[in-house]
Write a protein that holds these residues in place. Sequence first.
Motif, short mmCIF file in Angstrom:
data_model
loop_
_atom_site.label_atom_id
_atom_site.label_comp_id
_atom_site.label_asym_id
_atom_site.label_seq_id
_atom_site.Cartn_x
_atom_site.Cartn_y
_atom_site.Cartn_z
N PRO A 69 5.52 10.94 -4.10
CA PRO A 69 6.65 11.18 -3.76
C PRO A 69 7.13 11.94 -2.30
O PRO A 69 7.94 11.01 -1.60
CB PRO A 69 7.59 11.76 -4.32
CG PRO A 69 6.63 11.78 -5.83
CD PRO A 69 5.70 11.26 -5.34
N ASN A 70 6.31 12.35 -1.42
CA ASN A 70 6.51 13.25 -0.61
C ASN A 70 5.34 12.53 0.53
O ASN A 70 6.16 13.26 1.71
CB ASN A 70 6.06 14.82 -0.45
CG ASN A 70 4.20 15.28 -0.96
OD1 ASN A 70 3.92 14.41 -1.29
ND2 ASN A 70 4.25 16.55 -0.52
N GLY A 71 4.95 11.69 0.32
CA GLY A 71 4.32 10.79 0.92
C GLY A 71 3.01 11.91 1.70
O GLY A 71 1.76 11.24 2.69
N MET A 72 2.34 13.28 1.48
CA MET A 72 1.20 14.28 1.92
C MET A 72 -0.12 13.62 1.12
O MET A 72 0.30 13.59 -0.74
CB MET A 72 1.70 15.28 1.72
CG MET A 72 2.72 15.35 2.65
SD MET A 72 2.47 15.16 4.97
CE MET A 72 1.68 16.53 4.62
N LEU A 101 1.02 -1.65 -0.14
CA LEU A 101 0.31 -0.04 0.33
C LEU A 101 1.08 0.93 0.22
O LEU A 101 0.46 2.60 -0.80
CB LEU A 101 -0.78 0.42 1.31
CG LEU A 101 -1.90 1.63 0.95
CD1 LEU A 101 -2.49 1.28 0.39
CD2 LEU A 101 -3.15 1.19 2.61
N TYR A 102 2.06 1.16 0.93
CA TYR A 102 2.71 2.61 0.84
C TYR A 102 3.29 2.68 -0.05
O TYR A 102 3.72 4.00 -0.55
CB TYR A 102 3.66 2.49 2.23
CG TYR A 102 2.67 2.54 3.94
CD1 TYR A 102 1.97 3.42 3.97
CD2 TYR A 102 1.82 1.41 4.34
CE1 TYR A 102 1.17 4.62 5.51
CE2 TYR A 102 1.75 1.41 5.25
CZ TYR A 102 1.24 3.21 6.18
OH TYR A 102 -0.41 3.18 6.61
N ILE A 150 -3.43 4.84 8.01
CA ILE A 150 -2.76 5.38 7.03
C ILE A 150 -2.06 6.14 7.08
O ILE A 150 -0.60 6.29 7.59
CB ILE A 150 -3.32 5.60 5.74
CG1 ILE A 150 -4.50 4.34 5.28
CG2 ILE A 150 -2.74 5.62 4.35
CD1 ILE A 150 -5.46 4.65 4.05
N ARG A 151 -2.60 7.64 7.76
CA ARG A 151 -1.82 8.48 8.53
C ARG A 151 -0.78 8.11 9.18
O ARG A 151 0.32 8.41 9.59
CB ARG A 151 -2.38 9.80 8.55
CG ARG A 151 -3.00 10.08 7.32
CD ARG A 151 -3.88 11.66 8.24
NE ARG A 151 -4.68 11.74 6.77
CZ ARG A 151 -4.42 11.74 5.68
NH1 ARG A 151 -2.89 12.40 5.62
NH2 ARG A 151 -5.62 12.68 4.40
N ASN A 195 8.68 8.99 8.48
CA ASN A 195 7.99 9.19 6.87
C ASN A 195 8.08 10.86 6.96
O ASN A 195 8.42 11.84 8.07
CB ASN A 195 6.94 9.06 6.58
CG ASN A 195 5.69 10.02 6.97
OD1 ASN A 195 5.62 10.12 7.95
ND2 ASN A 195 4.81 10.01 5.71
N ASN A 196 8.28 12.17 6.33
CA ASN A 196 7.93 12.97 5.97
C ASN A 196 7.39 13.99 6.98
O ASN A 196 8.21 14.76 7.95
CB ASN A 196 7.71 13.67 4.73
CG ASN A 196 9.22 13.03 3.62
OD1 ASN A 196 10.01 12.73 3.78
ND2 ASN A 196 8.92 13.01 2.04
#
Length: 523
Positions: A73-76, A64-65, A113-114, A147-148
């Motif tokens: 790509p920045n995960g946001m 999933l990730y 998920i967050r 993560n970021n």
Amino acid sequence: MALTGQTGRLVADPTIGVEDMTVVFENWLKSRVTRDVFKELNLPRGLTFKTAPIGTWLAGVAGLYKEIMTLAPNGMLSPKKVRAALGKMNDSDKVNHTRHSDSDFIGVIDEGIRLGWCEVTAPVCVWNIFRPQLVAGEPDTVIQVGNNDHHERNTGAGELDPLVTSSSIDDYFHRERAMALSFAVLPSHRPELLRVPAEGHQAPATSSQHAAQLAVPAAAAAAAAVMALLKKWRADDGEAWQSLALTAFLYVFSVAAVHLSAGSWPSIVLLAFSLVRSFIVFHDAAHSSFFEKAEDNKLLGQVLQFFVNYSLDEWNQIHNSHHNHFGDNTVKDNSLTIWFSEEELEKGPWWKWFLHRIIRDPIFFYPLAGLFVFFLNKPLQHGPYRVIVPFLVYSLLGSQTFVAYLLASWFGGSVGVAFFHLQHHCNAPYRCEDESTRTHVDAALLGSTRIPLFWPLSVFSFGIEYHHIHHFDIRVPGYRLPRCDAEGEAQNLWARANTVDGPRAVKSLCHTLFRGSSDQAAL
């Protein structure tokens, strides 16, 4: 380069739409040959942004990730769009196979998920800007964090817990809000947070890989004093046991008073306030702040859930989200007591305005809310914790005491809801357009209130009236909050705090709408 907002924080790419996110989730479910999102995500119990990485769980959800990182790509990701994508999927081909309502299910998955991003580790380099000379290729500390988004929370965006590192000067540095912050992707394609000085501290020239700037806020000294103060007043087991003993005594004494007085109103009120104190102890245990050890807090919470009519697991799920997002208009906070703005009601159907006018009338709202939250809401989750103690009261002390006990629980719950309202909805409430403009410090000092109470009410409020400190640092327990506040007041640390007196508190209890739009002051 990752997208950043005006405050320097990472933001979601606005070009990513609901359809894009739907494709991500659908591809992941297809690869897992299932439509049961909840079962496949398999969120670990008690998962928060502070949880240490759980390797076995991460391995199970890596697909999933990977899909998310390919898209963003920045995960946001935009919370609204994630929830819209999940809702669209559920409408077309059901993915909610739980007993939760669709809205609750979507909220749990989005939050999960967050939180999962906080489990994904990557290296972060930190430079001490007060060194005589800075060498771009020689950081003072290299650490592995999440993560970021998690990087921002723990090193530059005002979140409180020094989970990853701290300055050689004071705990404060690396947690105060970053005035300018950006991320660079290194050749390894792993995001790395790079920080160089501003405000007079000139850094040497760096390569294009090392592109970040951090301005040291002018209020550093005051914030450092606050952090030192809060650290001083964290849990103490000796005081904790004394407080718990007094809480138990007040509860037993109140029940006895109700029984011996045949359910007189003064005894019912006394029991109600004793239950309010018990709930605040339960609240501190859920935050792992009452005792020094996490396992002791968990055990206390598991016991008290039977006395306060609320499941510990359900409370953690709802209340952690409240602390993480309080003030962010893009995240639904089901615990808040003002739901709409004037503008929203005016644009809505007439029946919505009519129902709101009746239900949200202060005379009816707090009793109805106390009844709903502590007696009617989510019976499957809370049921066992709502019936065992009342059943014992009925069996041992009779029906008259049983009825009086239920009335006290109801009244105590109503008082608790009213107090929660005052802790978060006194003009002007703290509301932000999105997470990029929200800061932890402002949410604590401007959004949460400081309401000094006189004795004996302060015995039963158990320090929660100093809610600005609680939102600043959840690790300061209720039995130490009054002294922490007094010491901070002596140092003039609460100048920005939203201090509320009696008349203003009474007026605020009657506020039912946000003036204008939802990011403006409450009426």
